[in-house]
Design an enzyme around this catalytic site. Structure first.
Site, PDB file in Angstrom:
ATOM      1  N   PHE A 214       0.794  -1.230   0.000  1.00 56.74           N
ATOM      2  CA  PHE A 214       0.000   0.000   0.000  1.00 56.74           C
ATOM      3  C   PHE A 214       0.824   1.276   0.000  1.00 56.74           C
ATOM      4  CE2 PHE A 214      -2.530  -3.230   2.186  1.00 56.74           C
ATOM      5  CZ  PHE A 214      -3.651  -3.237   1.381  1.00 56.74           C
ATOM      6  N   ARG A 328       4.974 -12.516   6.477  1.00 62.90           N
ATOM      7  CA  ARG A 328       5.271 -11.113   6.134  1.00 62.90           C
ATOM      8  C   ARG A 328       4.218 -10.172   6.717  1.00 62.90           C
ATOM      9  NH1 ARG A 328       3.378 -13.777   1.891  1.00 62.90           N
ATOM     10  NH2 ARG A 328       1.273 -13.204   1.254  1.00 62.90           N
ATOM     11  N   ASN A 329       3.036 -10.701   7.044  1.00 64.02           N
ATOM     12  CA  ASN A 329       1.965  -9.873   7.596  1.00 64.02           C
ATOM     13  C   ASN A 329       1.806 -10.025   9.102  1.00 64.02           C
ATOM     14  OD1 ASN A 329       1.274  -8.512   5.284  1.00 64.02           O
ATOM     15  ND2 ASN A 329      -0.125 -10.121   4.595  1.00 64.02           N
TER      16      ASN A 329
END
Ligand code: AMP
Length: 464
Positions: A214, A328-329
């Site tokens: 994002f 990764r999150n």
């Protein structure tokens, strides 16, 4: 029947119960910044006037001042138990207690924590003799209900036992001396009661932490005091109005293993998403950076999985689907706490390459057959992704399926081929991964069940 059935309170007694005032004690200090909030002084008592909202309660202090406070900062006086003591760390795992005490590096530094067997407690104690290490002692109880670490020295309560061993090692590796200080204060659900819109002029932006799907993420301070992470959303990457609506719901999700959403700056562009700051960054990089020390520490790797599972079990209870769970999150914070981030965000992404299972940015390697075939997301598709995350943890951050192309991965998954057992992984843990990869979503266990199974395996590995 007059007075109601035996065991149920009469209406008079019920009235009395309802009139009973609830008194809470502050576990952490809180500084009221926003009008309508009330500051908390650690250890002080407050009368609860309104606890109808989950996260912010209206209370009165001893001077008669009234305002809102975060409900996770207080505990009902009658239920306080050990929580008022500096040395009590509640549900902290053996592995995290060890790393906390090693970090402090002080002879005799100790904590008391809940043992993985419900209702029991463990004392974790750091000593440098003969070399720096942490010893764990079960606090036992005799038939008279007294507590002891060595049978010769029994005490009526755990605080009395701690006090006794402050003066006498009594068989322990060292006398109990200090407890870790400056422990982090938990995040609040939003930065004030009913607040999710944040004024960007109150944010002081600092260094860049990274960048992702994002846009750029920067560290920041809110009103000069609270550490935050600020995600600056690249314009055109997300359906903003829908997300802003959803953010109100997301600020209300609160759990030790979820990255707290504080709110959004939505009046100007780009939109900012403001969350809790996590000092060690993404779990994926953390695993890769610490591979040398982590790869042989099965208990530690398992503890990371259990922490993620706790956060996911909370989302599952709330019927909230993550849709992009992967190492990764997840993020790692103070005292190596691991938290799940970016839950639900995937729904607002506008990029086709990310949202369609044929797209180049779609997380194919974390997707179960029903997502690949019909884009059917559910808590059970999160469970599949969780299995892949466990694999990432036990390989210390390897890429699942190595260099295989997306189409080859899809083909393998459709044929029921699964990832191989990582070297560091014991067979009981691999069995749990395999359950997450059941072809049929209904057959996969829930996060609640997974959590229990992982805790059982952990108990078998180490005598906690
Ligand atoms: P993301 O856009 O969420 O993928 O974030 C990109 C990178 O920014 C991550 O890999 C982290 O290194 C960093 N980051 C994101 N959120 C936070 C946070 N809350 N605290 C600390 N670092 C973060």
């Amino acid at each position: 029947m007059p007075g109601g059935a035996p065991g149920t309170p009469s209406s008079k007694a019920k009235e009395k119960l309802m009139l009973r005032t609830k008194v809470v004690v502050a576990l952490y200090p809180f500084r009221a910044i926003e009008g309508g909030d009330l500051s908390l002084e650690k250890g002080a008592e407050y009368e609860v006037l309104d606890d109808s909202q989950e996260h912010w309660w209206k209370v009165k202090d001893e001077n008669g001042s009234i305002g809102y406070i975060p409900s996770n900062y207080v505990k009902e006086k009658e239920l306080l138990g050990l929580q008022k003591y500096e040395w009590y760390v509640g549900d902290m795992s053996r592995q995290r207690a060890e790393s906390l005490l090693k970090q402090e590096d002080k002879e005799g530094c100790f904590v008391v924590r809940n043992s993985s067997t419900k209702g029991l407690y463990t004392l974790s104690l750091y000593t440098k003799v003969p070399h720096p290490h942490v010893k764990h002692y079960h606090i036992k109880q005799n038939t008279r209900g007294e507590f002891y670490l060595s049978e010769k020295h029994c005490c009526g309560s755990i605080p009395d036992l701690v006090n006794y061993h402050r003066h006498n090692s009594g068989g322990l590796a060292s006398r109990l001396k200090t407890s870790p200080c400056d422990r982090p204060v938990p995040p609040t659900a939003g930065l004030s009661h009913d607040k999710w819109e944040i004024d960007p002029t109150e944010l002081h932006l600092l260094e860049e932490l990274g960048s992702g799907q994002f846009g750029v993420v920067r560290r920041g301070k809110w009103r000069g005091s609270i550490d935050v992470a600020v995600k600056m959303m690249k314009e055109g990457t997300m359906s903003e109005d829908d997300f802003i609506e959803e953010a109100k719901v997301m600020t209300k999700l609160q759990h030790t293993n979820l990255v707290q959403l504080y709110g959004v700056c939505s009046k100007d562009r780009p939109i900012y998403i403001v969350t809790e700051y996590m000092r060690h960054g993404s779990l994926l990089n953390y695993l890769r950076r610490h591979e040398a020390s982590l790869s042989t520490n099965v208990g530690y790797l398992l503890d990371i999985c259990i922490q993620v599972c706790r956060g996911m079990a909370y989302l599952e209870r709330r019927n909230y689907i993550h849709r992009d769970l992967a190492a990764r999150n997840c993020l790692v914070g103070s005292e190596n706490v691991v938290k799940v981030a970016d839950f639900g965000l995937a729904r607002y992404v506008l990029d086709d390459q990310y949202t369609s299972s044929g797209g180049t940015k779609f997380p194919i390697k974390w997707a179960p057959p029903e997502v690949l075939n019909y884009t059917r997301f559910s808590s059970k598709s999160d469970v599949w992704a969780y299995g892949v995350l466990m694999w990432e943890v036990f390989t210390c951050g390897k890429m699942p399926y190595g260099r295989l192309k997306n189409a080859e991965v899809v083909d393998r998954v459709q044929r029921g081929l699964i990832l191989e057992k990582p070297k560091a992984c014991v067979k009981e843990v691999y069995e749990i991964m395999r359950k997450c990869w059941a072809h049929c979503p209904e057959v996969r266990p829930s996060f609640r069940v997974l959590k229990e199974q992982l805790i059982n395996v952990n108990q078998g590995l180490v005598n906690d």
